[in-house]
Design an enzyme around this catalytic site. Structure first.
Site, PDB file in Angstrom:
ATOM      1  N   HIS A 186       0.817  -1.214   0.000  1.00 27.51           N
ATOM      2  CA  HIS A 186       0.000   0.000   0.000  1.00 27.51           C
ATOM      3  C   HIS A 186       0.852   1.266   0.000  1.00 27.51           C
ATOM      4  O   HIS A 186       0.361   2.338  -0.320  1.00 27.51           O
ATOM      5  CB  HIS A 186      -1.058  -0.015   1.117  1.00 27.51           C
ATOM      6  CG  HIS A 186      -0.571   0.364   2.481  1.00 27.51           C
ATOM      7  ND1 HIS A 186      -0.226  -0.561   3.454  1.00 27.51           N
ATOM      8  CD2 HIS A 186      -0.387   1.578   3.062  1.00 27.51           C
ATOM      9  CE1 HIS A 186       0.128   0.079   4.551  1.00 27.51           C
ATOM     10  NE2 HIS A 186       0.041   1.370   4.349  1.00 27.51           N
ATOM     11  N   ASP A 214       1.103  -7.597   2.440  1.00 30.24           N
ATOM     12  CA  ASP A 214       1.216  -6.168   2.115  1.00 30.24           C
ATOM     13  C   ASP A 214       2.682  -5.738   1.958  1.00 30.24           C
ATOM     14  O   ASP A 214       3.222  -5.035   2.803  1.00 30.24           O
ATOM     15  CB  ASP A 214       0.524  -5.360   3.219  1.00 30.24           C
ATOM     16  CG  ASP A 214       0.245  -3.925   2.793  1.00 30.24           C
ATOM     17  OD1 ASP A 214       0.834  -3.465   1.797  1.00 30.24           O
ATOM     18  OD2 ASP A 214      -0.554  -3.259   3.471  1.00 30.24           O
ATOM     19  N   SER A 247       3.983   2.361   8.453  1.00 30.62           N
ATOM     20  CA  SER A 247       3.796   1.336   7.438  1.00 30.62           C
ATOM     21  C   SER A 247       5.076   1.161   6.651  1.00 30.62           C
ATOM     22  O   SER A 247       5.711   2.138   6.273  1.00 30.62           O
ATOM     23  CB  SER A 247       2.674   1.724   6.488  1.00 30.62           C
ATOM     24  OG  SER A 247       1.469   1.286   7.015  1.00 30.62           O
TER      25      SER A 247
HETATM   26  N1  ARG Z   1      -4.723   0.574   7.419  1.00 28.46           N
HETATM   27  C1  ARG Z   1      -3.392   0.547   6.891  1.00 28.46           C
HETATM   28  C2  ARG Z   1      -2.754   1.955   7.047  1.00 28.46           C
HETATM   29  O1  ARG Z   1      -3.303   2.783   7.698  1.00 28.46           O
HETATM   30  C3  ARG Z   1      -3.333   0.019   5.501  1.00 28.46           C
HETATM   31  C4  ARG Z   1      -4.044   0.871   4.507  1.00 28.46           C
HETATM   32  C5  ARG Z   1      -4.122   0.303   3.128  1.00 28.46           C
HETATM   33  N2  ARG Z   1      -5.213   0.953   2.442  1.00 28.46           N
HETATM   34  C6  ARG Z   1      -6.459   0.434   2.318  1.00 28.46           C
HETATM   35  N3  ARG Z   1      -7.464   1.236   2.057  1.00 28.46           N
HETATM   36  N4  ARG Z   1      -6.677  -0.849   2.416  1.00 28.46           N
HETATM   37  O2  ARG Z   1      -2.155   2.528   6.198  1.00 28.46           O
HETATM   38  N1  ASP Z   2      -1.272   1.489   7.849  1.00 29.04           N
HETATM   39  C1  ASP Z   2      -0.582   2.589   8.497  1.00 29.04           C
HETATM   40  C2  ASP Z   2       0.442   3.250   7.592  1.00 29.04           C
HETATM   41  O1  ASP Z   2       0.276   3.296   6.378  1.00 29.04           O
HETATM   42  C3  ASP Z   2       0.036   2.129   9.775  1.00 29.04           C
HETATM   43  C4  ASP Z   2      -0.877   2.337  10.917  1.00 29.04           C
HETATM   44  O2  ASP Z   2      -1.638   3.309  10.915  1.00 29.04           O
HETATM   45  O3  ASP Z   2      -0.799   1.536  11.845  1.00 29.04           O
HETATM   46  O4  ASP Z   2       1.385   3.861   8.014  1.00 29.04           O
END
Ligand code: ARG
Ligand code: ASP
Length: 725
Positions: free
Chosen positions: A86, A222, A648
């Protein structure tokens, strides 16, 4: 040196947490002083100096700020960079088309010649960090206003960096810590040639997509691979065919040994922003007003985009990144609100605030701060209407709609001071035309205007709206906006292109009368004149309160070790691999497996489809050297490491500093960790390094990439000696 656990006693009473060992995002250069003893007591076998050393190579030399929005790490002596799928998503999307759909099918460069350059993407290393608190404070004149203070600190910081880096190719910045009470300077080295090496198909890299996003148990692979390049002279250089792979001072060995519950783990990266020291009144507003407002608006936008993306492949690719980013925080805020409620965050804060009041009222120098929460309440209440209006406008005008920002570019044409300026501005917009409309669909943009703008106008008080927008309100507002959309040039690329064939004078005249251009500009000026100044004026007053509060808090609990909120600077966070029990009768194991991944499979589904090859390999249990001792292929795991957005792509390291996983998310129950970390429900989610290697090697057949990595295996067990007769 006193043990942190002892030092923490006061802080424990302050925030009522059962344990604090896992909480905190620490500055690498202070680890020796503040954390090393505890880290080693928790099982770490290396030293603080192995992690951060300004003069010799250390683990920090393997960590990069990836494009400024994620973390990445060096995993080979040839600049191979590991980050999340991502995080590489925008780059993967930019190389994708309906014919070459790398989002759907993945991409593996077979040799360095096939690695794909990415304009604008960079990898930034931290060379060293310096505490410049005294120097900054010394330069700050007494009695400077809060707004000027910020600007001055900025200028002072730039001066320090300039002095420090003179005659080098390094850059840097000074950042404020503990709400403006401390300052550190970061000296950086930035490489602008970062190429895409490999990405799994989205069915692996984004498996479970938005349904599984922010969730545990998780089965997302990921990750993606890039390579950092440098000029032949060894210095950072813009993309060129002559560039060569970068040679990092340190790259992370990758461990196939796995982990057990209770094992030490740490995450090293660039967490973006946390607000652990917010007063209760701010949390009340966030949960009752601000979060619900932005959740609702995003929900509307997502429904529209989703409809078109599912129906049309071109639109799906065009809107992939933008949809993902809107969906991401939409879901996070829902989790955050639930978590704050279920963990009784407001109540805990209120109790802590009572303790604080009690403490400072007995202190000669901080007596006045006992009233600070009343001041907070006044300011937050005053700010709320502006905060809501600002949130709506910024979300709508700069995130969901693509035209309002574009209208600002066209203002340069309409308001040009001379014919020459005008022609120049038009030429620039002409050159950028295709880029602007690359990820743009008239259908989607039309529906967003037609549905979201009336929604925005109904949610925000008329006082904060453009008069021309208020005038459109009424029964058929959507129909009015729809016809304005079709009367506009800047919303319709074909029409705009035709207009641009004509004389610059005519272009400028037509755009100045363009109904969507006009409405966009009106909305923007209303925001600037009725919301922006008020909001940021109060924000500056709040900043001063935050600084006073933090200072008083540290003085009131002198035996506590405080950690500074995340501010996109390099941090280490550590804790243990472990499952959790977020509520009565529910408990989670610490890792997931290929069996669980396959169990989620839904043929042809938008989120849970799987490649045929994957199913075959899983069926054969063809896990190569990557299986665990139970013969399973581990997919993801969780730990109590305090992370946030920006973490991330950060490496998860074991007690020896070897990479065991790749951080990419948090569990939904604990997304409130940005405001109120609670080890009982906060877990970060990582992809298991063995699953990453399996995907590259066994699934994708790109095992040649493993040749440049350093793999750490379990010691081979000695064959039992034959018993002598
Ligand atoms: N939740 C994770 C973070 O905050 C992964 C995000 C990936 N994006 C998504 N919409 N699935 O970045
Ligand atoms: N998914 C998040 C990022 O892209 C990480 C998180 O918020 O825990 O940095």
């Amino acid at each position: 040196m006193k043990l942190k656990s002892v030092l923490m006693a006061a802080l424990i009473s302050l925030s009522f947490l059962p344990t604090k060992a896992d909480e905190g995002m620490w500055l690498p250069l202070l680890l020796g002083e503040l954390n090393e003893a505890e880290m080693q007591a928790m099982g770490m076998r290396i030293t603080a100096q192995d992690i951060y050393d300004a003069n010799n190579s250390s683990i920090k030399d393997a960590i990069v700020h990836f494009g400024g929005f994620c973390t990445g790490e060096m995993i080979s002596p040839e600049g191979l960079l590991l980050t999340n799928h991502h995080c590489g998503y925008g780059a993967i999307q930019s190389h994708s088309s309906v014919e070459n759909d790398y989002l759907t099918d993945g991409y593996w460069a077979k040799n360095k010649g096939q690695e794909l350059p990415n304009e604008g993407l960079y990898a930034m290393f931290i060379k060293y960090i310096v505490d410049v608190t005294d120097e900054v404070l010394q330069e700050l004149p007494a009695g400077v206003s809060e707004e000027d203070r910020e600007k001055l600190i900025q200028k002072i910081g730039e001066g320090f960096v300039e002095q420090e880096t003179e005659g080098t190719h390094y850059g840097g910045y000074v950042r404020s810590f503990f709400n403006g009470n401390q300052f550190f300077m970061f000296i950086t080295e930035t490489f602008p040639d970062v190429r895409l090496v490999g990405a799994p198909p989205s069915s692996i890299g984004k498996y479970g997509a938005d349904t599984d996003n922010w969730m545990w148990p998780r089965h997302t692979g990921d990750f993606s691979l890039f390579r950092v390049y440098m000029g032949p002279d060894g210095l950072p250089a813009e993309y060129s065919e002559d560039n060569v792979p970068y040679r990092p001072k340190h790259h992370l060995p990758i461990s196939l040994k796995g982990y057990e519950p209770g094992d030490f783990s740490m995450v090293f990266g660039f967490p973006g922003r946390t607000q652990e020291y917010l007063p209760s009144v701010a949390i009340e507003q966030l949960t009752a007003e601000v979060n619900p407002a932005r959740i609702e608006l995003r929900e509307e936008a997502l429904a529209i985009m989703d409809k078109y993306m599912r129906a049309d492949d071109e639109i799906r690719i065009q809107y992939a990144s933008s949809f993902a980013s809107i969906a991401n925080y939409w879901k996070k805020w829902i989790g955050e609100n639930t978590g704050l409620r279920e963990s009784r965050a407001i109540e805990r804060k209120r109790n802590a605030e009572a303790d604080f009041r009690q403490k400072v009222s007995e202190m000669k120098n901080f007596k006045d701060e006992a009233n600070i929460f009343a001041e907070y309440e006044k300011l937050y209440n005053k700010q709320l209407p502006y905060a809501l209006a600002r949130n709506y406008y910024v979300e709508l005008g700069f995130r969901m709609l693509k035209t309002p920002g574009y209208a600002l570019d066209w203002a340069d044409v309409v308001n040009a001071k001379s014919g020459e300026d005008r022609d120049e501005a038009i030429a620039k917009l002409k050159a950028d035309l295709d880029a602007h409309f690359k990820n743009y669909s008239e259908l989607v943009e039309h529906d967003l205007w037609e549905k979201l703008v009336p929604f925005y106008a109904s949610q925000v008080n008329d006082t904060y709206l453009a008069e021309s927008l208020v005038a459109l309100k009424g029964e058929n507002m959507d129909a009015k906006i729809s016809s304005m959309f079709y009367d506009s040039y800047i919303t319709q690329p074909q029409k705009l292109k035709e207009l641009l064939e004509g004389s610059p004078k005519k272009v400028a005249k037509k755009i100045s009368k363009d109904p969507i251009y006009q409405l966009s500009m009106d909305m923007y000026s209303a925001y600037r004149s009725k919301v922006y100044g008020e909001y940021y004026g109060i924000e500056a007053e709040l900043d001063l309160l935050h600084r006073r509060y933090m200072k008083a808090l540290m003085a009131a609990f002198p035996d506590s070790t405080f950690y500074p909120d995340a501010n996109s600077t390099l941090r280490v966070t550590y804790g243990q691999v472990k499952g959790f029990a977020p509520k009565d009768a529910v408990s989670y194991q610490h890792y997931t497996t290929m069996d669980g991944l396959v169990a989620k499979y839904v043929p042809g589904d938008y989120e849970f489809d799987l490649p045929k090859r994957m199913l075959e390999l899983a069926n054969e249990r063809n896990y190569g050297q990557y299986a665990n001792e139970n013969g399973e292929l581990p997919i993801c795991f969780i730990a109590a490491n305090h992370t946030t957005g920006g973490n991330s792509g950060s490496p998860a390291l074991d007690a020896d500093g070897n990479l065991i996983g790749l951080n990419f998310d948090r569990a939904w129950e604990g997304t409130m960790s940005d405001i109120n970390y609670d080890v009982r429900r906060c877990r970060n989610i990582m992809v298991d390094a063995r699953y990453i290697l399996w995907t590259v090697d066994v699934f994708a057949g790109a095992g040649y990439l493993l040749d440049e990595m350093t793999l750490v295996r379990k010691p081979v067990e000695e064959p039992e000696e034959a018993v002598a007769e």
